[in-house]
Design a protein around this motif. Structure first.
Motif, PDB file in Angstrom:
ATOM      1  N   ARG A   1       0.879  -2.964   7.391  1.00 50.63           N
ATOM      2  CA  ARG A   1       1.194  -3.023   8.366  1.00 50.63           C
ATOM      3  C   ARG A   1       2.208  -2.354   8.507  1.00 50.63           C
ATOM      4  O   ARG A   1       2.274  -0.888   9.396  1.00 50.63           O
ATOM      5  N   ASP A   2       3.570  -2.138   7.350  1.00 46.70           N
ATOM      6  CA  ASP A   2       4.331  -0.767   7.966  1.00 46.70           C
ATOM      7  C   ASP A   2       4.376   0.048   6.028  1.00 46.70           C
ATOM      8  O   ASP A   2       5.496  -1.036   5.441  1.00 46.70           O
ATOM      9  N   HIS A   3       3.514   0.396   5.474  1.00 43.47           N
ATOM     10  CA  HIS A   3       4.006   0.874   4.443  1.00 43.47           C
ATOM     11  C   HIS A   3       5.509   1.698   3.659  1.00 43.47           C
ATOM     12  O   HIS A   3       6.011   1.377   3.248  1.00 43.47           O
TER      13      HIS A   3
ATOM     14  N   THR B   1      -5.426   3.532  -4.394  1.00 46.49           N
ATOM     15  CA  THR B   1      -4.495   2.809  -3.217  1.00 46.49           C
ATOM     16  C   THR B   1      -3.938   2.161  -4.073  1.00 46.49           C
ATOM     17  O   THR B   1      -3.398   1.009  -4.339  1.00 46.49           O
ATOM     18  N   THR B   2      -2.823   2.353  -3.513  1.00 47.06           N
ATOM     19  CA  THR B   2      -1.253   1.091  -3.198  1.00 47.06           C
ATOM     20  C   THR B   2      -1.811   0.044  -1.943  1.00 47.06           C
ATOM     21  O   THR B   2      -1.395  -0.888  -2.419  1.00 47.06           O
ATOM     22  N   LEU B   3      -2.161   0.777  -0.933  1.00 46.84           N
ATOM     23  CA  LEU B   3      -2.036  -0.268  -0.083  1.00 46.84           C
ATOM     24  C   LEU B   3      -4.014   0.196   1.392  1.00 46.84           C
ATOM     25  O   LEU B   3      -4.132   1.118   0.730  1.00 46.84           O
TER      26      LEU B   3
ATOM     27  N   ARG C   1      -1.738  -7.441  -1.494  1.00 46.98           N
ATOM     28  CA  ARG C   1      -1.914  -8.762  -1.182  1.00 46.98           C
ATOM     29  C   ARG C   1      -0.987  -9.440   0.384  1.00 46.98           C
ATOM     30  O   ARG C   1      -0.892 -10.518   0.392  1.00 46.98           O
ATOM     31  N   LEU C   2       0.214  -8.393   0.328  1.00 41.13           N
ATOM     32  CA  LEU C   2       1.305  -8.470   0.660  1.00 41.13           C
ATOM     33  C   LEU C   2       0.912  -7.236   2.779  1.00 41.13           C
ATOM     34  O   LEU C   2       0.719  -6.787   2.904  1.00 41.13           O
ATOM     35  N   ALA C   3       0.534  -8.897   3.390  1.00 37.96           N
ATOM     36  CA  ALA C   3       0.147  -7.809   4.681  1.00 37.96           C
ATOM     37  C   ALA C   3       1.241  -7.182   5.354  1.00 37.96           C
ATOM     38  O   ALA C   3       0.629  -6.331   6.283  1.00 37.96           O
TER      39      ALA C   3
ATOM     40  N   LEU D   1      -4.025   4.079   2.126  1.00 40.31           N
ATOM     41  CA  LEU D   1      -4.600   4.075   3.857  1.00 40.31           C
ATOM     42  C   LEU D   1      -3.899   2.897   4.367  1.00 40.31           C
ATOM     43  O   LEU D   1      -5.125   2.188   4.618  1.00 40.31           O
ATOM     44  N   THR D   2      -3.495   3.531   4.886  1.00 40.81           N
ATOM     45  CA  THR D   2      -3.534   2.377   6.049  1.00 40.81           C
ATOM     46  C   THR D   2      -2.965   3.211   7.629  1.00 40.81           C
ATOM     47  O   THR D   2      -2.081   2.751   8.356  1.00 40.81           O
TER      48      THR D   2
END
Length: 378
Positions: free
Chosen positions: A69-71, A39-41, A63-65, A15-16
Motif C-alpha cells: 500500500r505504501d512502498h 519486482t520487489t512489490l 508478503r507485507l500488505a 508495481l504498486t
C-alpha cells in the motif's frame, strides 16, 4: 550467439502504482511477451490490470500488505530485498529509478534508467516542503550515505545503461560516471481503445477543460496550477492522479477545478478526448503525458525544464513557461489559447516516439549484449 533459446527477463522497482514507468514496463512486456517480470512489490489493485496477464515474480517483502500500500515505508528494506532477488536469464532488462538495477542476474543486465534515485541525488526536490524533523526527511538523511554506496555498486554491475532523456543521461553521468545512450520511451496510452465517461466529470463534457495528468507529489507542482486557475474562473481544470499530496490539494481546490483518482485507461481516453490541452508543470525525467496529449491532437503547456525539453517542440507541439509560478502558467495558457494549433501536426509529433521504434531499439540492445564480448566495467 543470440538464438531462440536465449532467455529474457524484465525487472522493475515495484508495481504498486499507475505511472509512466509502469507503462514502459508494459511496452517492454509487449516487446518480450514471454519474459517474466521481477519486482520487489506488486499490488494488482493499484497498478495497471494488464500485469495480471503476465508472470510477475516478487520479493519476500510482498508478503507485507502495508508495504504494498505504501512502498515508501519499505525504504530501509528495499536495498537488501533487491540484493536478494536472483534472476536466471541471459539478459535482464531492468526498468529502474532506484532498485531494479540492483537485482542479481546469471546473465547480462541492460538498465533502462528513468532517473537515478531521486531521494538520493535530488533529495530536496523529492522531499518538497517536508520539515526538518519530518519522518521522511529523517529517514532519507539517515539512510542516504549507505544507500548511495549500495546504489553506485549496483549501477556498476550493469553491462549497459540507457537513459530515457538527455537530462537523465546527464544525471547518470554525474551520479555514476557512466555514459548512457538516450532511448525515448513511447507514449503510454493509445488512442484506439475503449472510452468510458468518468462519472465525476460528465457534467463538464459540454465545454473543454485543461488537464494535468500526474502523480500527486510535492515536486509535481500541481498546487501552482491550481493557484493559476483560481484567477481564471472562466476556464476549467481537471487533475488526474493520486499520491500523498491528494488531501492537501483537495483542500485548496477552486470551484473550477476537480481531482479524479483511480482512473481506468478507458476513462483516461475519454478525459483526453474532452480536454482542450495538457499542462505539464513539473521537473520530469522524461514525461510521457505531453506525447499522450499530442497523440490526441492536444497542445501542451510545459515547464521549460527536464525531459520536456526532449518531447515538446515550441510552437509545434506546445508552448513553454519559464518558472513555476501561477502567473507564468497563466500567461502560457493565454498564449496557447490564442495559438493556431494543427491536429495533424500534433499527432505526427507523437508518432515520432512510437512504441514500434522503442521496441526495435531495445531488441537491438538485447542482441548486442547476447552477441558481443563481455562489457568492460565503467
Amino acid at each position: 550467439m543470440a538464438g531462440a533459446a536465449s532467455t529474457i527477463a524484465i525487472a522493475h522497482d515495484y508495481l504498486t502504482q499507475q505511472g509512466g514507468a509502469e507503462r514502459v514496463v508494459l511496452a517492454l512486456s509487449r516487446a518480450f511477451p514471454e519474459a517474466p517480470i521481477y519486482t520487489t512489490l506488486y499490488d494488482p489493485a493499484t497498478t495497471f490490470p494488464e500485469f495480471g496477464d503476465r508472470q510477475v515474480v516478487t520479493s519476500p517483502l510482498n508478503r507485507l500488505a502495508f508495504l504494498r500500500r505504501d512502498h515508501r515505508a519499505a525504504l530501509p528494506l528495499l536495498a537488501p530485498a533487491s540484493n536478494a532477488v536472483r534472476i536466471d536469464a541471459d539478459v535482464v532488462i531492468a526498468s529502474s529509478s532506484g532498485w531494479a538495477h540492483g537485482f542479481r542476474s546469471t546473465g547480462r543486465t541492460l538498465v533502462y534508467c528513468h532517473n537515478p534515485a531521486r531521494w538520493l541525488y535530488q533529495t530536496d526536490q523529492y522531499l518538497g516542503d517536508a520539515g526538518r524533523l519530518s519522518p521522511k526527511r529523517f529517514a532519507v538523511t539517515a539512510l542516504g550515505p549507505a544507500l548511495r554506496r549500495w546504489d553506485r555498486r549496483a549501477a556498476h554491475r550493469a553491462d549497459r545503461y540507457l537513459a530515457n532523456s538527455n537530462v537523465v543521461r546527464e544525471r547518470i553521468a554525474a551520479a555514476y560516471g557512466i555514459e548512457a545512450d538516450v532511448v525515448p520511451p513511447p507514449p503510454g496510452l493509445g488512442t484506439g481503445g475503449e472510452q468510458s465517461a468518468h462519472r465525476e466529470l460528465t457534467d463538464w463534457q459540454d465545454r473543454r477543460f485543461w488537464l494535468v495528468v500526474s502523480r500527486l507529489m510535492p515536486y509535481k507542482n500541481v498546487d501552482v496550477v491550481l493557484d493559476a486557475f483560481r484567477d481564471r474562473p472562466d476556464d476549467r481544470l481537471v487533475i488526474v492522479g493520486a499520491g500523498p499530496e491528494r488531501e492537501r490539494l483537495v483542500q485548496m481546490l477552486p470551484p473550477n477545478a476537480r481531482i479524479v483518482s483511480g482512473v481506468s485507461d478507458a476513462e483516461l481516453r475519454w478525459i483526453y478526448a474532452h480536454a482542450a490541452g495538457l499542462i505539464a508543470p513539473s521537473h520530469e525525467d522524461f514525461g510521457l503525458t505531453p506525447l499522450e496529449a499530442n497523440s490526441w491532437g492536444l497542445p501542451v503547456v510545459a515547464l521549460r525544464a527536464g525531459g520536456y525539453l526532449d518531447t515538446v517542440v515550441e510552437g509545434r507541439s506546445g508552448l513553454f513557461f519559464e518558472e513555476v509560478q501561477p502567473a507564468a502558467v497563466s500567461r502560457a495558457l493565454d498564449a496557447a489559447s490564442a495559438h493556431a494549433w494543427h491536429q495533424e501536426v500534433l499527432k505526427a509529433h507523437a508518432q515520432e516516439f512510437g512504441e514500434g521504434r522503442f521496441a526495435a531499439r531495445i531488441r537491438q540492445e538485447v542482441e548486442r549484449l547476447l552477441d558481443g564480448p563481455a562489457a568492460p566495467g565503467p
